[in-house]
Design a protein around this motif. Structure first.
Motif, PDB file in Angstrom:
ATOM      1  N   THR A 155      39.641  34.372  45.567  1.00  0.00           N
ATOM      2  CA  THR A 155      38.940  33.722  46.676  1.00  0.00           C
ATOM      3  C   THR A 155      39.874  32.799  47.466  1.00  0.00           C
ATOM      4  O   THR A 155      39.511  32.312  48.525  1.00  0.00           O
ATOM      5  N   ARG A 156      41.086  32.601  46.974  1.00  0.00           N
ATOM      6  CA  ARG A 156      42.084  31.798  47.715  1.00  0.00           C
ATOM      7  C   ARG A 156      42.593  32.514  48.962  1.00  0.00           C
ATOM      8  O   ARG A 156      43.117  31.891  49.865  1.00  0.00           O
ATOM      9  N   GLY A 157      42.495  33.823  48.985  1.00  0.00           N
ATOM     10  CA  GLY A 157      43.056  34.597  50.095  1.00  0.00           C
ATOM     11  C   GLY A 157      42.159  35.755  50.454  1.00  0.00           C
ATOM     12  O   GLY A 157      40.938  35.636  50.456  1.00  0.00           O
ATOM     13  N   GLU A 158      42.783  36.883  50.719  1.00  0.00           N
ATOM     14  CA  GLU A 158      42.031  38.087  51.078  1.00  0.00           C
ATOM     15  C   GLU A 158      41.289  38.606  49.852  1.00  0.00           C
ATOM     16  O   GLU A 158      41.863  38.756  48.779  1.00  0.00           O
ATOM     17  N   PHE A 159      40.011  38.879  50.035  1.00  0.00           N
ATOM     18  CA  PHE A 159      39.203  39.343  48.912  1.00  0.00           C
ATOM     19  C   PHE A 159      39.608  40.758  48.517  1.00  0.00           C
ATOM     20  O   PHE A 159      39.933  41.588  49.374  1.00  0.00           O
ATOM     21  N   PRO A 160      39.577  41.053  47.231  1.00  0.00           N
ATOM     22  CA  PRO A 160      40.035  42.365  46.755  1.00  0.00           C
ATOM     23  C   PRO A 160      39.052  43.484  47.083  1.00  0.00           C
ATOM     24  O   PRO A 160      37.849  43.253  47.214  1.00  0.00           O
ATOM     25  N   PRO A 161      39.555  44.709  47.201  1.00  0.00           N
ATOM     26  CA  PRO A 161      38.674  45.864  47.420  1.00  0.00           C
ATOM     27  C   PRO A 161      37.867  46.159  46.152  1.00  0.00           C
ATOM     28  O   PRO A 161      38.206  45.702  45.067  1.00  0.00           O
ATOM     29  N   GLY A 162      36.810  46.923  46.333  1.00  0.00           N
ATOM     30  CA  GLY A 162      36.004  47.333  45.187  1.00  0.00           C
ATOM     31  C   GLY A 162      34.857  46.394  44.873  1.00  0.00           C
ATOM     32  O   GLY A 162      34.151  46.570  43.882  1.00  0.00           O
ATOM     33  N   TYR A 163      34.666  45.374  45.699  1.00  0.00           N
ATOM     34  CA  TYR A 163      33.583  44.405  45.525  1.00  0.00           C
ATOM     35  C   TYR A 163      32.817  44.287  46.832  1.00  0.00           C
ATOM     36  O   TYR A 163      33.331  44.591  47.894  1.00  0.00           O
ATOM     37  N   ARG A 164      31.612  43.759  46.741  1.00  0.00           N
ATOM     38  CA  ARG A 164      30.905  43.340  47.948  1.00  0.00           C
ATOM     39  C   ARG A 164      31.447  41.972  48.324  1.00  0.00           C
ATOM     40  O   ARG A 164      31.582  41.094  47.474  1.00  0.00           O
ATOM     41  N   HIS A 165      31.747  41.806  49.594  1.00  0.00           N
ATOM     42  CA  HIS A 165      32.290  40.538  50.094  1.00  0.00           C
ATOM     43  C   HIS A 165      31.191  39.794  50.845  1.00  0.00           C
ATOM     44  O   HIS A 165      30.402  40.407  51.570  1.00  0.00           O
ATOM     45  N   PHE A 166      31.161  38.504  50.652  1.00  0.00           N
ATOM     46  CA  PHE A 166      30.139  37.680  51.284  1.00  0.00           C
ATOM     47  C   PHE A 166      30.787  36.382  51.757  1.00  0.00           C
ATOM     48  O   PHE A 166      31.600  35.794  51.036  1.00  0.00           O
ATOM     49  N   ARG A 167      30.429  35.948  52.957  1.00  0.00           N
ATOM     50  CA  ARG A 167      30.946  34.674  53.467  1.00  0.00           C
ATOM     51  C   ARG A 167      29.917  34.071  54.412  1.00  0.00           C
ATOM     52  O   ARG A 167      29.452  34.740  55.335  1.00  0.00           O
ATOM     53  N   ARG A 168      29.553  32.839  54.154  1.00  0.00           N
ATOM     54  CA  ARG A 168      28.655  32.103  55.040  1.00  0.00           C
ATOM     55  C   ARG A 168      29.302  30.757  55.323  1.00  0.00           C
ATOM     56  O   ARG A 168      29.698  30.042  54.409  1.00  0.00           O
TER      57      ARG A 168
END
Length: 171
Positions: free
Chosen positions: A18-31
């Motif tokens: 979570t410090r940088g670019e989120f890894p592939p293979g997961y759902r990404h969420f940001r609010r």
């Protein structure tokens, strides 16, 4: 003999991502939402985040091994009614302690319905005096019931991220 940790391992390999670019293979969420303005609002929001006020205000906070977030702190959330529900254990991966950005991230442990990491930070923008709160995560379902209820789990994540942020809005 090398030192071996007795800590429960995280349930995902991308610890700290979570410090940088989120890894592939997961759902990404940001609010990210503005909660006010001024250094005092930022300082209060940062202190509240580090003291788990976001989780406590939503009623899901069960316990933490330290009064404020620090690397290695184990936290438990509880989703349910009375004693029927799901316990969601996690461990603080890192703390953000920058002049205009503070908070922490925790990662999931065995028993958590998701596998991944969640970040909670307050941000102060000195150019316009605004204060924002960010809740961001990468995750995927863990046990069978989370995989089966994946659309519901995603909706719950959205609802709770809004509640987290609302818990930090000044009165």
């Amino acid at each position: 003999m090398p030192h071996q940790s007795t800590e429960t391992p995280f349930t995902y390999p991308d610890v700290g991502a979570t410090r940088g670019e989120f890894p592939p293979g997961y759902r990404h969420f940001r609010r990210r939402r503005r909660i006010g303005s001024g250094r005092a609002v930022f300082e209060q929001a940062a202190a509240d985040i580090l003291a788990y006020r976001m989780q406590k205000a939503t009623g899901i906070f069960a316990q933490a091994t330290t009064p404020t977030a620090e690397p290695g702190t184990e936290v438990r959330m509880f989703f349910g009614l009375a004693r029927i529900g799901i316990t969601a254990p996690a461990r603080v991966v890192y703390v953000v302690d920058e002049p205009d950005r503070r908070g922490f991230a925790y990662g999931t442990l065995a028993g958590h319905p998701l596998r991944g990491e969640e970040l909670f930070v307050a941000e102060y923008d000195p150019t316009d005096d605004s204060v924002h709160v960010v809740v961001a995560a990468f995750s995927r379902p863990g046990p069978w019931y989370a995989r089966l209820g994946s659309p519901v789990v995603r909706q719950i994540q959205r609802i709770f991220s809004a509640r987290y942020i609302n818990a930090l809005r000044p009165n």
